[in-house]
Design an enzyme around this catalytic site. Sequence first.
Site, mmCIF file in Angstrom:
data_model
loop_
_atom_site.group_PDB
_atom_site.id
_atom_site.type_symbol
_atom_site.label_atom_id
_atom_site.label_comp_id
_atom_site.label_asym_id
_atom_site.label_seq_id
_atom_site.Cartn_x
_atom_site.Cartn_y
_atom_site.Cartn_z
ATOM 1 N N GLY A 28 1.658 -8.326 27.402
ATOM 2 C CA GLY A 28 0.373 -9.027 27.157
ATOM 3 C C GLY A 28 -0.667 -8.473 27.749
ATOM 4 O O GLY A 28 -0.786 -8.421 29.201
ATOM 5 N N HIS A 29 -1.245 -7.669 26.866
ATOM 6 C CA HIS A 29 -2.683 -6.947 27.630
ATOM 7 C C HIS A 29 -3.784 -7.888 27.673
ATOM 8 O O HIS A 29 -4.224 -8.332 26.437
ATOM 9 C CB HIS A 29 -2.985 -5.771 26.805
ATOM 10 N N GLN A 87 4.990 -2.862 29.768
ATOM 11 C CA GLN A 87 5.583 -3.095 31.141
ATOM 12 C C GLN A 87 5.619 -1.940 31.973
ATOM 13 O O GLN A 87 4.365 -1.588 32.303
ATOM 14 C CB GLN A 87 7.065 -2.904 30.623
ATOM 15 N N LYS A 128 -3.069 -2.219 32.986
ATOM 16 C CA LYS A 128 -2.839 -1.316 32.086
ATOM 17 C C LYS A 128 -3.884 -1.442 30.616
ATOM 18 O O LYS A 128 -4.673 -0.542 30.490
ATOM 19 C CB LYS A 128 -1.634 -1.007 31.299
ATOM 20 N N ASP A 174 2.370 -5.410 34.308
ATOM 21 C CA ASP A 174 1.020 -6.167 34.652
ATOM 22 C C ASP A 174 0.113 -5.310 35.813
ATOM 23 O O ASP A 174 -0.494 -6.226 36.570
ATOM 24 C CB ASP A 174 1.457 -7.527 35.446
HETATM 25 P P1 IMP Z 1 12.329 -8.802 28.403
HETATM 26 O O1 IMP Z 1 11.521 -7.569 28.382
HETATM 27 O O2 IMP Z 1 11.564 -10.099 27.843
HETATM 28 O O3 IMP Z 1 13.673 -8.704 27.925
HETATM 29 O O4 IMP Z 1 12.310 -9.258 29.868
HETATM 30 C C1 IMP Z 1 13.043 -8.356 31.051
HETATM 31 C C2 IMP Z 1 12.260 -8.287 32.348
HETATM 32 O O5 IMP Z 1 11.164 -7.530 32.016
HETATM 33 C C3 IMP Z 1 11.842 -9.751 32.783
HETATM 34 O O6 IMP Z 1 11.984 -9.633 34.316
HETATM 35 C C4 IMP Z 1 10.511 -9.907 32.453
HETATM 36 O O7 IMP Z 1 9.643 -10.647 33.311
HETATM 37 C C5 IMP Z 1 9.809 -8.215 32.598
HETATM 38 N N1 IMP Z 1 8.687 -7.957 31.622
HETATM 39 C C6 IMP Z 1 8.818 -7.715 30.323
HETATM 40 N N2 IMP Z 1 7.687 -7.587 29.920
HETATM 41 C C7 IMP Z 1 6.922 -7.501 30.924
HETATM 42 C C8 IMP Z 1 5.551 -7.154 30.997
HETATM 43 O O8 IMP Z 1 4.853 -6.940 30.100
HETATM 44 N N3 IMP Z 1 5.170 -7.398 32.019
HETATM 45 C C9 IMP Z 1 5.658 -7.623 33.273
HETATM 46 N N4 IMP Z 1 7.013 -8.030 33.212
HETATM 47 C C10 IMP Z 1 7.653 -7.953 31.911
#
Ligand code: IMP
Length: 422
Positions: free
Chosen positions: A40-41, A223, A16, A13
Amino acid sequence: MSNTILVGAQWGDEGKGKIIDFMTEQADIVARAQGGANAGHTVIVGKTQYILHLIPSGILRKRTTCVIGNGVVVDPIGLVEEIDGLLKAGIDPKGRLHVSDAAHMVFPFHKALDAAREALKGKNKIGTTMRGIGPAYGDKIDRVGLRMGSILNPKRFSEQLDQGIKRANAMLKALGAKPVSAKATRESVLKAARRLKPYVANTFQMLHEATAAKKRILFEGAQGTFLDIDHGTYPYVTSSNTTSGGMCTGSGIPPTMIDSVVGVAKAYTTRVGEGPMPSEDNVVGDLLHGMGREYGATTGRERRCGWFDAVTVRQAVMVNGITDLAVTNFDGLDTLPEVKVCVAYQVGSKRFDLQPTDLDVLARCKPVYETFPGWQKSTDKIRKWKDLPLNARRYGQALAKLTGTRLRFASVGPARSQTITL
Ligand code: IMP
């Protein structure tokens, strides 16, 4: 720019999407190489806001080709929804969007498994996005996953999908969770698969041919560095390599063909989900949430907030080989009389300049702060570096110096136009 990787230098977040959108002007191809619809962009063009989860934001520019590389896990149903959203907005991705035949798929049962496993973890839950990311990568590593190329052979795909549903339902039962409906899963997945056939390609070959033809590739990292499965705050991480190396394995483009790595960091720190965050501070959280900022694009969750953590970004610079830093959300700090930066961690008498690997030690780390004078002027209308208040410029340069890299971009708002190049 030739081949550039863009990564998040914090916990995701970082803004990017916006920097990628800005840099896409100089790219021929924008490629994703890891993660899935957990990203989520948010991109604002003119008055329209687009939230993209799987499709690279480059799709919003007509002459840009977009690639979803082999390292991504693709939710076929979600991808069709995104394509439909673009079509509704008058953007036809056909011919410009290519999905790797080697990318693994995320099915509804992966989402059910994600939820069941999180529930089982109770208070030790990771706080995932529930998009089925972990279970889909788990199947990939377990060598039972299904790849996008399978949809080109519908009979075989349908059989493999049935096996996947059976396997997942057995696991769901064992976890005490409700199995998914085989019929509904088959129908929805096969319908989506039919729509996606024209998008499936050998993107490895495509990217190499493009590079040979002197086309410029921009890799859109998803991420952030500290959500990396190897280099992040394990187990509170995602299931892919979010760092620059992951862009190489996730696309088939080797490190020797990468020219620069841009790291994106907020002027402060945020995190969603569980896990340690040494510079977390309610003063920053209350300020930003009070401004209606820092709610997740994918889940709508309130993000945890804190001061800029130079320890984490310094480590991100090292692990990714960041050549240029983009600092976003300067405007979030506009009203503050003083701005703090966490320059090191302290546990008892021990000082850390890099993150300790042991999560229990990290959880006990206290931030060592350096305080900078604030600028107390709004920056959102400023378009040139020299026009930013002196204290904002000093703050930006201090962040680059403390983390061992060069400041290249400063962002003062969500719009494309609110990006300052140094
Ligand atoms: P997962 O990727 O859904 O398995 O989530 C694993 C961890 O990564 C959790 O803490 C999510 O909140 C975090 N996470 C996954 N994708 C994002 C992102 O795009 N932005 C911020 N945090 C993310």
